[in-house]
Design a protein around this motif. Structure first.
Motif, PDB file in Angstrom:
ATOM      1  N   VAL A  21       0.751   0.509  -9.424  1.00 41.53           N
ATOM      2  CA  VAL A  21       0.790  -0.576  -8.498  1.00 41.53           C
ATOM      3  C   VAL A  21       2.107  -1.170  -8.267  1.00 41.53           C
ATOM      4  N   ALA A  22       2.748  -1.562  -9.570  1.00 39.58           N
ATOM      5  CA  ALA A  22       4.090  -2.319  -9.618  1.00 39.58           C
ATOM      6  C   ALA A  22       5.224  -1.385  -9.322  1.00 39.58           C
ATOM      7  N   PHE A  23       5.159  -0.050  -9.032  1.00 41.36           N
ATOM      8  CA  PHE A  23       5.973   0.946  -8.925  1.00 41.36           C
ATOM      9  C   PHE A  23       6.843   0.788  -7.702  1.00 41.36           C
ATOM     10  N   GLY A  24       6.458   0.018  -6.672  1.00 42.37           N
ATOM     11  CA  GLY A  24       7.391  -0.142  -5.480  1.00 42.37           C
ATOM     12  C   GLY A  24       8.006  -1.476  -5.784  1.00 42.37           C
ATOM     13  N   LEU A  25       7.915  -2.229  -6.938  1.00 45.64           N
ATOM     14  CA  LEU A  25       8.562  -3.539  -6.863  1.00 45.64           C
ATOM     15  C   LEU A  25       9.610  -3.635  -7.909  1.00 45.64           C
ATOM     16  N   GLN A  26      10.193  -2.439  -8.065  1.00 45.89           N
ATOM     17  CA  GLN A  26      11.094  -2.396  -9.156  1.00 45.89           C
ATOM     18  C   GLN A  26      12.314  -3.602  -9.331  1.00 45.89           C
TER      19      GLN A  26
ATOM     20  N   ALA B 128       1.131  -7.189  -8.883  1.00 44.37           N
ATOM     21  CA  ALA B 128       0.454  -5.915  -9.177  1.00 44.37           C
ATOM     22  C   ALA B 128      -1.195  -6.158  -9.657  1.00 44.37           C
ATOM     23  N   LEU B 129      -1.020  -7.291 -10.438  1.00 39.04           N
ATOM     24  CA  LEU B 129      -2.529  -7.795 -10.877  1.00 39.04           C
ATOM     25  C   LEU B 129      -3.230  -8.343  -9.510  1.00 39.04           C
ATOM     26  N   ALA B 130      -2.321  -9.375  -8.884  1.00 39.82           N
ATOM     27  CA  ALA B 130      -3.193  -9.851  -7.674  1.00 39.82           C
ATOM     28  C   ALA B 130      -3.786  -8.579  -6.812  1.00 39.82           C
ATOM     29  N   LEU B 131      -3.130  -7.563  -6.689  1.00 41.57           N
ATOM     30  CA  LEU B 131      -3.470  -6.335  -5.581  1.00 41.57           C
ATOM     31  C   LEU B 131      -4.442  -5.737  -6.344  1.00 41.57           C
ATOM     32  N   LEU B 132      -4.637  -5.543  -7.591  1.00 47.20           N
ATOM     33  CA  LEU B 132      -5.692  -4.959  -8.466  1.00 47.20           C
ATOM     34  C   LEU B 132      -7.056  -5.739  -8.076  1.00 47.20           C
ATOM     35  N   GLU B 133      -6.770  -7.236  -8.426  1.00 43.33           N
ATOM     36  CA  GLU B 133      -8.043  -7.984  -8.017  1.00 43.33           C
ATOM     37  C   GLU B 133      -8.297  -7.840  -6.684  1.00 43.33           C
ATOM     38  N   LEU B 134      -7.523  -7.602  -5.635  1.00 43.41           N
ATOM     39  CA  LEU B 134      -7.948  -7.430  -4.309  1.00 43.41           C
ATOM     40  C   LEU B 134      -8.769  -6.226  -4.096  1.00 43.41           C
ATOM     41  N   VAL B 135      -8.448  -5.026  -4.815  1.00 40.69           N
ATOM     42  CA  VAL B 135      -9.278  -3.768  -4.548  1.00 40.69           C
ATOM     43  C   VAL B 135     -10.360  -3.731  -5.632  1.00 40.69           C
TER      44      VAL B 135
END
Lengths: 343, 515
Positions: free
Chosen positions: A99-104, A115-122
């Motif tokens: 998930v963090a891959f695009g945020l290099q 990335a954690l927030a997005l994992l939370e979301l899904v």
């Protein structure tokens, strides 16, 4: 992102896979390209993402020219996210790293927090350290979605996003995805061959066949007012029955009379009758014989043969448990129908 | 395994005086040289092999298809042949550097650390290329697209996504290179660059001290063990990763495409074409020197190759069937140990096998008065080849045997085909291709082999490789061309053979990934 396609053609090695594709997707809306496999819908998506050059026409995002013959903004400079059909999760990275891959380019702490927030979301917060092969199909799907959403792209493209999932999961994820997209005001375009998926997700649907866009409309219009026979046939069930159109736009057929709102010349026509357009009425003078029945739970889909030899479909409450071979009274349940000229 | 044990035991028991001499005069230099060589060649081949593999597998540029194949050609050239060509062409007194000096342009000395590293990198990069190419090809462009859809440029996406995915394969290839580098004898000898392998030779045939040779071999073993451990760790992690559907397309390179072609051509020219042309030219100028003696060398090489290949294949078949029919842990460990020989440098094997045989025969003749000369017999030579190249024969055979499902045996049995006739009628036709491959590989490897032959051959049994060694020791580069060329031509056979099989395997997806 406000997405515009103006008569875009693109294709592999000489043969155009999409031809003269034009449509407009307003900011914040969810669009869908619906078509049989091989119709060119994935190519359209890849052209928008910037993986395919266009051979003619223009693609614009918020008024900025993205693609035109001789002009090509590279994919990474388009700020368009994409969920691939095969998901393409990186097998050597865990969920969080995927998930963090695009945020290099982000600072490490901010990157992990996002990335954690997005994992939370899904709903995968607990699986942050799992590797893709340890997740179920639905979970992988959601990781791919979270990864694409992480950089907050103004436009998200989804290629057959739910094709690998079973019907129930597809339904649930579709609703979740719609909620997430609307919540963030993300414009999205998905391609699919499943009309259920299209109906469930999209505000506006384009039916595409052999590289051409047949119709670009709401689900209701596509279903009840299809632009041509292909759309009528591809979207939903139904039957075509013969009829006669007069100068005032009224169509007469064996089942009765109805208005045809779309203009056309008087003469013989084929009338599209959806299963919901026909209903049971014992008082009706029109009689039909049941030739087939398919139980669907709340309703039963009957195939009925009229006296004149034509066949219609009717979706009736399943409590009306007719037998095959029985003759019942039916009538039109609508006052407006869609008719195609013969030929 | 025997030579390993012997060397380990004997190395510990060597007299202190010998140790002291070695530790003072031989080992430091040899160790430092070996370390630099491993570092330089490992790094060089990893970078070069990976870049070429990625270019060929992921990008589209003019000539890609045939270059993809042609870049394997340096595999046909043993390191020492490339070394002969390079030193002969670029040595201080050679025409080109002399001409440049006349023009006032300095030319770096080829007989330097950098020179050896460069030459061995050019000769060995195909080991990395060979495994990295299918790894990249199976990923396809999808991995790059993932990165680009997330806002990375193509090169960044390659570094961040494609490269980490291919890393186990690149590491595996590089490890093979390191083993080859550690084992190399001919090239470093041609460059007069002292490493552990040449130190073994010099101790044995220069100091005439077997003990000294054994001690150096003991040091070498430690390095081998390190590499072997790394390899067994890596083995567990290797799997082709197909990330979704590999697209049958490659990244068009636009303006850069000719640069890609040029880069591949340059590597091909330096690693294969130029040396080959040089060898051809030298062979032509010295064509009148070719006589009966040289013919005898060729006959020796070929017959040794044939005998060793036959014996090794037989052993490999027995081993593969043993594993197939008795798949318990003990058999598998035995098979693994038996195929470890490929990791043992030839120089080490030579000492390790010679010493116990020599002492054994001495014991026998002392006790029973039977004089034998096993230690310098062809038997020892062939045995050593067998130990070294068993894995080469075993890998394709085991893979092929694995593809013959037990259900096939059962089906045959139901039709009354059993025992020998089962093997004859069912297995042999299915194994024929792999048997031929294994045979060819061992044959060519034996033809190329230098240190084992050099140290344990019976008197008078000179081969082509030995001739190359002798001539390079005398600085007769041009005269070494003829035997070198013969070896290269033999070496081309499996390269042509091998590549066909690999491409068929990848596109057909039927082949199990090579071990």
């Amino acid at each position: 992102m406000h997405l515009q396609l103006e008569s875009v053609s693109a294709g592999y090695a000489g043969a155009d896979v999409i031809r003269e594709l034009s449509f407009e997707l307003p900011r914040g809306s969810i669009g869908c390209l619906l078509g049989p496999s091989g119709s060119g819908k994935t190519t359209a998506l890849r052209a928008i993402a910037g993986f395919e050059p266009v051979r003619s026409g223009r693609i614009l995002g918020d008024g900025r020219l993205l693609s035109a013959p001789g002009w090509h903004v590279p994919p990474e400079a388009r700020a368009i996210g994409m969920v691939f059909q095969d998901l393409a999760l990186l097998p050597h990275l865990d969920t969080l790293a995927n998930v963090a891959f695009g945020l290099q380019r982000w600072p490490r702490r901010k990157r992990l927090a996002r990335a954690l927030a997005l994992l939370e979301l899904v709903g995968l917060r607990d699986h942050a350290r799992a590797y893709p092969h340890e997740l179920s199909g639905g979970q992988q799907q959601r990781v791919a979605l979270a990864r694409a959403l992480a950089p907050q792209p103004p436009l998200l493209l989804l290629d057959e996003p739910f094709s690998s999932l079973d019907a129930e999961l597809r339904e649930r994820l579709g609703q979740e995805l719609r909620r997430i997209l609307q919540q963030r005001g993300t414009t999205a375009l998905l391609v699919t061959h499943s009309q259920q998926e299209a109906f469930a997700m999209a505000d506006v649907i384009g039916v595409i066949e052999r590289g051409r866009l047949r119709q670009w409309d709401s689900a209701y219009t596509l279903y009840h007012r299809p632009a041509d026979r292909f759309v009528a046939d591809f979207v939903g069930e139904g039957a075509l029955v013969p009829g006669e159109r007069d100068e005032t736009g009224v169509v007469r057929m064996e089942l009765g009379r109805a208005r045809c709102p779309t203009p056309g010349r008087p003469g013989a026509v084929q009338v599209l009758l959806r299963p919901g357009d026909v209903t049971h009425d014992e008082k009706s003078p029109v009689r039909a014989t049941i030739v087939h029945k398919a139980f669907r739970g709340a309703e039963t889909l009957y195939t009925l043969r009229l006296g004149g030899g034509s066949t219609v479909l009717a979706l009736l409450p399943s409590h009306l448990d007719f037998r095959v071979g029985e003759t019942v009274g039916i009538r039109l349940a609508v006052t407006e129908v869609t008719a195609f000229e013969n030929g | 395994m025997l030579p390993l044990g012997v060397v380990a035991v004997c190395a510990v028991g060597v007299e202190r005086a010998v140790w002291a001499h070695l530790a003072e005069h031989v080992l430091p230099q040899a160790l430092v040289n070996t370390a630099w060589l491993l570092l330089g060649v490992g790094l060089g081949t990893a970078v070069l092999g990976t870049l070429l593999a990625a270019l060929v597998a992921l990008c589209e540029f003019p000539g890609r298809r045939w270059l993809s194949w042609a870049l394997l050609l340096p595999l046909a050239m043993p390191t020492y042949v490339l070394a002969v060509a390079a030193v002969g062409l670029l040595d201080y007194a050679a025409p080109l550097p002399s001409a440049l000096r006349a023009l006032g342009v300095g030319f770096p000395d080829i007989r330097s650390r950098g020179g050896v590293i460069l030459v061995m990198t050019l000769a060995l990069y195909p080991y990395v290329y060979l495994v990295a190419r299918p790894a990249f090809a199976s990923q396809g462009l999808r991995v790059l697209e993932v990165g680009r859809a997330l806002g990375m440029g193509p090169f960044r996406a390659f570094l961040r996504a494609s490269l980490p995915l291919a890393r186990p394969w690149i590491a595996g290839g590089t490890l093979l290179v390191l083993m080859e580098t550690l084992a190399d004898f001919g090239a470093v000898a041609a460059f007069n660059y002292d490493t552990l392998t040449t130190a073994i030779y010099k101790a044995w045939f220069g100091l005439f001290s077997l003990d000294a040779a054994l001690s150096v071999a003991g040091v070498l073993i430690l390095l081998v063990l390190v590499l072997l451990t790394a390899e067994s760790k890596l083995r567990a992690h290797r799997e082709y990763t197909a990330l979704g559907v590999a697209l049958p397309r490659r990244l068009p390179l636009g303006r850069w495409r000719w640069l890609a072609t040029a880069a591949c051509l340059l590597v091909l020219a330096l690693g294969f074409v130029l040396p080959l042309v040089q060898l051809l030219q030298w062979s032509w100028t010295h064509r009148h020197d070719i006589g009966m003696h040289d013919l005898r060398l060729a006959v020796h090489s070929v017959s040794l190759g044939l005998v060793a290949a036959t014996m090794t294949i037989t052993a490999a078949v027995l081993l593969a069937y043993a594993v197939r029919h008795q798949a318990d842990r003990f058999t598998q460990v035995c098979a693994r140990l038996a195929t470890l020989g490929y990791a043992l440098p030839g120089a080490l094997l030579a000492v390790g096998l010679y010493v116990p045989l020599a002492r054994g025969t001495a014991f026998i003749s002392d006790t029973w008065g039977i004089a034998t000369t096993v230690q310098t017999s062809l038997l020892l030579l062939v045995l050593a080849y067998g130990v070294r190249f068993l894995a080469v024969a075993h890998t394709p055979l085991a893979a092929a045997l694995l593809r013959i499902r037990p259900s096939l045996d059962e089906a045959a049995r139901l039709h009354g085909v059993r025992g020998i006739s089962l093997i004859w009628k069912v297995h042999l036709p299915l194994l024929r291709g792999s048997l031929a491959t294994a045979m060819l590989l061992v044959f060519v490897d034996v033809m190329k082999e230098m240190p084992i032959t050099l140290m344990t051959r019976p008197f008078g049994w000179d081969t082509l490789a030995i001739r190359v060694f002798e001539l390079t020791q005398e600085g007769e580069w041009a005269r070494a061309a003829w035997p070198s060329l013969t070896i290269v031509l033999a070496g081309l056979l499996p390269v042509l053979w091998l590549d066909r099989g690999i491409d068929a395997g990848i596109s057909g997806r039927r082949r199990a990934p090579a071990a």
